[in-house]
Scaffold this motif. Structure first.
Motif, PDB file in Angstrom:
ATOM      1  N   GLY A 106      55.238-103.445 111.458  1.00 18.86           N
ATOM      2  CA  GLY A 106      55.627-104.814 111.675  1.00 18.86           C
ATOM      3  C   GLY A 106      57.046-105.257 110.882  1.00 18.86           C
ATOM      4  N   LEU A 107      56.972-104.890 109.595  1.00 19.90           N
ATOM      5  CA  LEU A 107      57.788-105.253 108.582  1.00 19.90           C
ATOM      6  C   LEU A 107      59.192-104.598 108.945  1.00 19.90           C
ATOM      7  CD1 LEU A 107      58.626-107.016 105.902  1.00 19.90           C
ATOM      8  CD2 LEU A 107      57.835-104.872 104.757  1.00 19.90           C
ATOM      9  N   MET A 108      59.325-103.432 109.259  1.00 14.81           N
ATOM     10  CA  MET A 108      60.637-102.736 109.498  1.00 14.81           C
ATOM     11  C   MET A 108      61.019-103.223 110.991  1.00 14.81           C
ATOM     12  SD  MET A 108      59.030 -98.728 108.541  1.00 14.81           S
ATOM     13  CE  MET A 108      60.743 -98.031 109.255  1.00 14.81           C
ATOM     14  N   ILE A 109      60.327-103.512 111.963  1.00 18.15           N
ATOM     15  CA  ILE A 109      61.009-104.094 113.198  1.00 18.15           C
ATOM     16  C   ILE A 109      61.334-105.551 112.923  1.00 18.15           C
ATOM     17  CG2 ILE A 109      60.285-104.910 115.419  1.00 18.15           C
ATOM     18  CD1 ILE A 109      58.272-102.861 115.593  1.00 18.15           C
ATOM     19  N   ARG A 110      60.787-106.204 112.270  1.00 17.95           N
ATOM     20  CA  ARG A 110      61.471-107.733 111.768  1.00 17.95           C
ATOM     21  C   ARG A 110      62.641-107.367 111.030  1.00 17.95           C
ATOM     22  NH1 ARG A 110      56.009-108.103 112.461  1.00 17.95           N
ATOM     23  NH2 ARG A 110      55.203-109.832 113.181  1.00 17.95           N
ATOM     24  N   GLY A 111      62.747-106.657 109.937  1.00 21.72           N
ATOM     25  CA  GLY A 111      63.896-106.129 109.406  1.00 21.72           C
ATOM     26  C   GLY A 111      65.087-105.846 110.307  1.00 21.72           C
ATOM     27  N   ILE A 112      64.756-104.807 111.306  1.00 23.01           N
ATOM     28  CA  ILE A 112      65.703-104.448 112.183  1.00 23.01           C
ATOM     29  C   ILE A 112      66.503-105.587 112.879  1.00 23.01           C
ATOM     30  CG2 ILE A 112      66.479-103.052 114.054  1.00 23.01           C
ATOM     31  CD1 ILE A 112      64.271-100.867 112.953  1.00 23.01           C
ATOM     32  N   ILE A 113      65.644-106.456 113.299  1.00 24.45           N
ATOM     33  CA  ILE A 113      65.893-107.419 114.056  1.00 24.45           C
ATOM     34  C   ILE A 113      66.834-108.570 113.374  1.00 24.45           C
ATOM     35  CG2 ILE A 113      65.064-109.517 115.503  1.00 24.45           C
ATOM     36  CD1 ILE A 113      62.787-108.028 116.373  1.00 24.45           C
ATOM     37  N   TYR A 114      66.388-108.875 112.158  1.00 20.20           N
ATOM     38  CA  TYR A 114      67.078-109.537 111.386  1.00 20.20           C
ATOM     39  C   TYR A 114      68.600-109.192 111.006  1.00 20.20           C
ATOM     40  CZ  TYR A 114      68.756-111.627 106.943  1.00 20.20           C
ATOM     41  OH  TYR A 114      69.504-112.342 105.862  1.00 20.20           O
ATOM     42  N   SER A 115      68.440-107.772 110.930  1.00 19.87           N
ATOM     43  CA  SER A 115      69.835-107.058 110.298  1.00 19.87           C
ATOM     44  C   SER A 115      70.710-107.063 111.518  1.00 19.87           C
ATOM     45  CB  SER A 115      69.450-105.743 109.846  1.00 19.87           C
ATOM     46  OG  SER A 115      68.869-105.758 108.703  1.00 19.87           O
ATOM     47  N   GLN A 116      70.271-106.889 112.733  1.00 18.15           N
ATOM     48  CA  GLN A 116      71.096-106.619 114.155  1.00 18.15           C
ATOM     49  C   GLN A 116      71.776-108.383 114.244  1.00 18.15           C
ATOM     50  OE1 GLN A 116      71.868-104.069 114.306  1.00 18.15           O
ATOM     51  NE2 GLN A 116      70.401-102.844 115.479  1.00 18.15           N
ATOM     52  N   LEU A 117      70.831-109.191 113.872  1.00 18.78           N
ATOM     53  CA  LEU A 117      71.145-110.685 114.261  1.00 18.78           C
ATOM     54  C   LEU A 117      72.468-110.913 113.212  1.00 18.78           C
ATOM     55  CD1 LEU A 117      67.893-112.639 114.945  1.00 18.78           C
ATOM     56  CD2 LEU A 117      69.892-112.051 116.635  1.00 18.78           C
ATOM     57  N   VAL A 118      72.312-110.673 111.936  1.00 18.70           N
ATOM     58  CA  VAL A 118      73.323-110.842 110.997  1.00 18.70           C
ATOM     59  C   VAL A 118      74.692-110.360 111.578  1.00 18.70           C
ATOM     60  CG1 VAL A 118      74.132-110.792 108.580  1.00 18.70           C
ATOM     61  CG2 VAL A 118      71.697-111.518 109.380  1.00 18.70           C
ATOM     62  N   SER A 119      74.579-109.076 111.886  1.00 21.22           N
ATOM     63  CA  SER A 119      75.690-108.255 112.150  1.00 21.22           C
ATOM     64  C   SER A 119      76.239-108.827 113.544  1.00 21.22           C
ATOM     65  CB  SER A 119      75.272-106.620 112.552  1.00 21.22           C
ATOM     66  OG  SER A 119      74.845-106.124 111.322  1.00 21.22           O
ATOM     67  N   THR A 120      75.726-109.605 114.371  1.00 17.21           N
ATOM     68  CA  THR A 120      76.253-110.093 115.439  1.00 17.21           C
ATOM     69  C   THR A 120      76.917-111.509 115.180  1.00 17.21           C
ATOM     70  OG1 THR A 120      74.385-109.002 116.881  1.00 17.21           O
ATOM     71  CG2 THR A 120      75.579-110.831 117.698  1.00 17.21           C
ATOM     72  N   LEU A 121      76.182-112.132 114.593  1.00 23.14           N
ATOM     73  CA  LEU A 121      76.734-113.379 114.339  1.00 23.14           C
ATOM     74  C   LEU A 121      77.939-113.071 113.449  1.00 23.14           C
ATOM     75  CD1 LEU A 121      73.519-115.453 113.288  1.00 23.14           C
ATOM     76  CD2 LEU A 121      74.995-115.724 115.102  1.00 23.14           C
ATOM     77  N   ARG A 122      78.233-112.362 112.293  1.00 25.03           N
ATOM     78  CA  ARG A 122      79.282-111.870 111.857  1.00 25.03           C
ATOM     79  C   ARG A 122      80.156-111.401 112.692  1.00 25.03           C
ATOM     80  NH1 ARG A 122      77.448-108.416 108.497  1.00 25.03           N
ATOM     81  NH2 ARG A 122      78.357-106.789 109.878  1.00 25.03           N
ATOM     82  N   GLY A 123      80.153-110.656 113.411  1.00 21.37           N
ATOM     83  CA  GLY A 123      81.136-110.278 114.582  1.00 21.37           C
ATOM     84  C   GLY A 123      81.455-111.463 115.534  1.00 21.37           C
ATOM     85  N   MET A 124      80.690-112.355 115.849  1.00 25.53           N
ATOM     86  CA  MET A 124      81.194-113.381 116.581  1.00 25.53           C
ATOM     87  C   MET A 124      82.302-114.259 115.844  1.00 25.53           C
ATOM     88  SD  MET A 124      77.726-114.202 118.947  1.00 25.53           S
ATOM     89  CE  MET A 124      78.459-115.541 119.746  1.00 25.53           C
ATOM     90  N   LEU A 125      81.953-114.513 114.743  1.00 25.97           N
ATOM     91  CA  LEU A 125      82.612-115.461 113.789  1.00 25.97           C
ATOM     92  C   LEU A 125      84.122-114.703 113.578  1.00 25.97           C
ATOM     93  CD1 LEU A 125      80.197-116.760 111.169  1.00 25.97           C
ATOM     94  CD2 LEU A 125      81.289-117.837 113.235  1.00 25.97           C
ATOM     95  N   LEU A 126      83.982-113.530 113.044  1.00 28.64           N
ATOM     96  CA  LEU A 126      85.324-112.763 113.060  1.00 28.64           C
ATOM     97  C   LEU A 126      85.985-112.726 114.381  1.00 28.64           C
ATOM     98  CD1 LEU A 126      84.202-110.052 110.618  1.00 28.64           C
ATOM     99  CD2 LEU A 126      85.151-112.085 110.106  1.00 28.64           C
TER     100      LEU A 126
END
Length: 430
Positions: A106-126
């Motif tokens: 459960g901790l790993m799945i939440r970490g994966i989701i969080y990391s992917q969201l951060v990468s997506t938001l950064r990509g959209m801003l750039l």
């Protein structure tokens, strides 16, 4: 670790470690950045950036942008959405979480989701920063652009998970080999689908429909991967200190690496003809370029000057060009002054005139490359390519001949003042 109301579920552990991670990153930034000074930099920079962004939206783009193929822009989009996973694993988890696989998953799945969201938001801003170029240079419609961004996000999600699996499963050349293969496959796959689907967005959505099950399969494989706990902790530690390492590198610099042979000027041949001042200038150039921090600064200022000259209108372009040349020349002269005042050079029997002549020669030689790059950039954005190239080279030659003497004058004035004070003190003692 005991289960209580505060940490009674994997979600509670994740939230607690997420808040701790944010606090850690904020404290690192606050230790290096003075927010009051940053306000004086960010507010004018934001106003200037908004003006330039509006010019991009309202004015035609330079003709040379059309020389960049669509595939290059697609590769940049995929790179903007790429990132690293943070699973929030810690060494102390070996005492509890490894005995509770469901909590660890459960901790790993939440970490994966969080990391992917951060990468997506950064990509959209750039992506928002280069949006005018994508819309005007390639004539992309809103639907096609949304399809490209969605495909880049999904493709980068798969690549991020695959890279984490490779990082914890392989070392050495195997790690580099599989990481390179994964990068090439994802990049070329995305470029091919983006090229074929540039006028058929449905093709890109079909590719996304295939990639989503692949992503779920990769996540399942990552969660079920065994005997990688210590490797996961090591990779998480690298991700946590990534920002800290960048900030500390800018603040205090990296310790110099000691090599038996330098990368540059290995044979240590002469750069100029014979002459005491020329030999001294050659030694100063080699010392600056062999220093990793000085070489990195030299490359960074040269590279950052290209968009700073290219983006503004002609009048501001020339002002920025002059300011960059003066700044680079002054930095080169101050670097030469540090070299000339070092203990090693102090024992050499050179006169003040030889030091001065060698400093101007060294600063002019090192200024030649940035001056040529800046001049050609300014010329080609103001005139035709051939005329701009010739005008840029002529401007670079004039800059190398004139600018080092202008920026060296304050240093020599300070040196003369120190020498006069020392002379008066010696006369008073006599």
């Amino acid at each position: 670790m005991t289960t209580n109301k505060r940490i009674a579920s994997p979600n509670a552990i994740f939230l607690r470690r997420l808040v701790s991670h944010w606090s850690y990153q904020r404290s690192n930034i606050g230790a290096v950045v003075d927010w009051v000074i940053m306000l004086y930099i960010l507010i004018p920079g934001l106003l200037l950036g908004i003006g330039l962004y509006r010019d991009f939206l309202t004015r035609p783009l330079p003709a040379w942008i059309e020389l960049i193929p669509f595939q290059g822009a697609a590769a940049v989009l995929l790179l903007l959405f790429s990132g690293r996973l943070l699973l929030f694993m810690e060494e102390a988890d070996v005492l509890f979480l490894r005995q509770h696989p469901a909590w660890m998953k459960g901790l790993m799945i939440r970490g994966i989701i969080y990391s992917q969201l951060v990468s997506t938001l950064r990509g959209m801003l750039l992506t928002a920063l280069i949006l005018p170029v994508l819309m005007a240079a390639y004539g992309l419609s809103i639907g096609t652009l949304i399809s490209l961004l969605a495909l880049a996000a999904v493709c980068s999600w798969c690549t991020n998970v695959a890279f984490r699996m490779i990082a914890v499963s392989y070392k050495g050349w195997r790690h580099r080999l599989w990481a390179g293969i994964t990068r090439i496959v994802s990049l070329w796959g995305y470029i091919l689908v983006a090229t074929w689907g540039s006028d058929r967005p449905g093709l890109m959505w079909g590719a996304m429909a295939i990639l989503v099950p692949v992503l779920l399969l990769l996540v399942r494989m990552r969660v079920r991967l065994r005997a990688t706990f210590l490797a996961d902790v090591r990779e998480d530690a690298k991700v946590r200190v990534q920002l800290t390492e960048k900030l500390l590198t800018q603040a205090v610099g990296k310790p110099p690496s000691i090599r038996s042979k330098p990368w540059l000027f290995r044979k240590s041949g002469r750069l100029y003809s014979r002459g005491a001042d020329k030999r001294l200038a050659s030694a100063g150039i080699k010392a600056l370029l062999r220093n990793p921090e000085s070489l990195l600064m030299y490359i960074q200022i040269t590279a950052l000057g290209i968009p700073a000259i290219w983006l503004p209108p002609p009048i501001i372009k020339l002002i920025v060009l002059a300011a960059l040349l003066l700044m680079m020349s002054y930095w080169l002269n101050t670097s030469w002054a540090r070299f000339a005042k070092s203990d090693f050079v102090a024992v050499l029997p050179f006169s003040n005139d030889q030091f001065r002549s060698a400093g101007k020669l060294a600063a002019g030689t090192l200024l030649a490359i940035p001056a040529a790059v800046y001049g050609v950039t300014a010329g080609m954005t103001m005139f035709s390519p051939v005329l701009g190239l010739l005008a840029g080279l002529v401007l670079a030659a004039l800059s190398v001949w004139v600018v080092p003497s202008l920026t060296a004058w304050p240093l020599y004035k300070e040196e003369r003042g120190i020498q006069s004070v020392n002379k008066r003190a010696a006369e008073a003692n006599d």
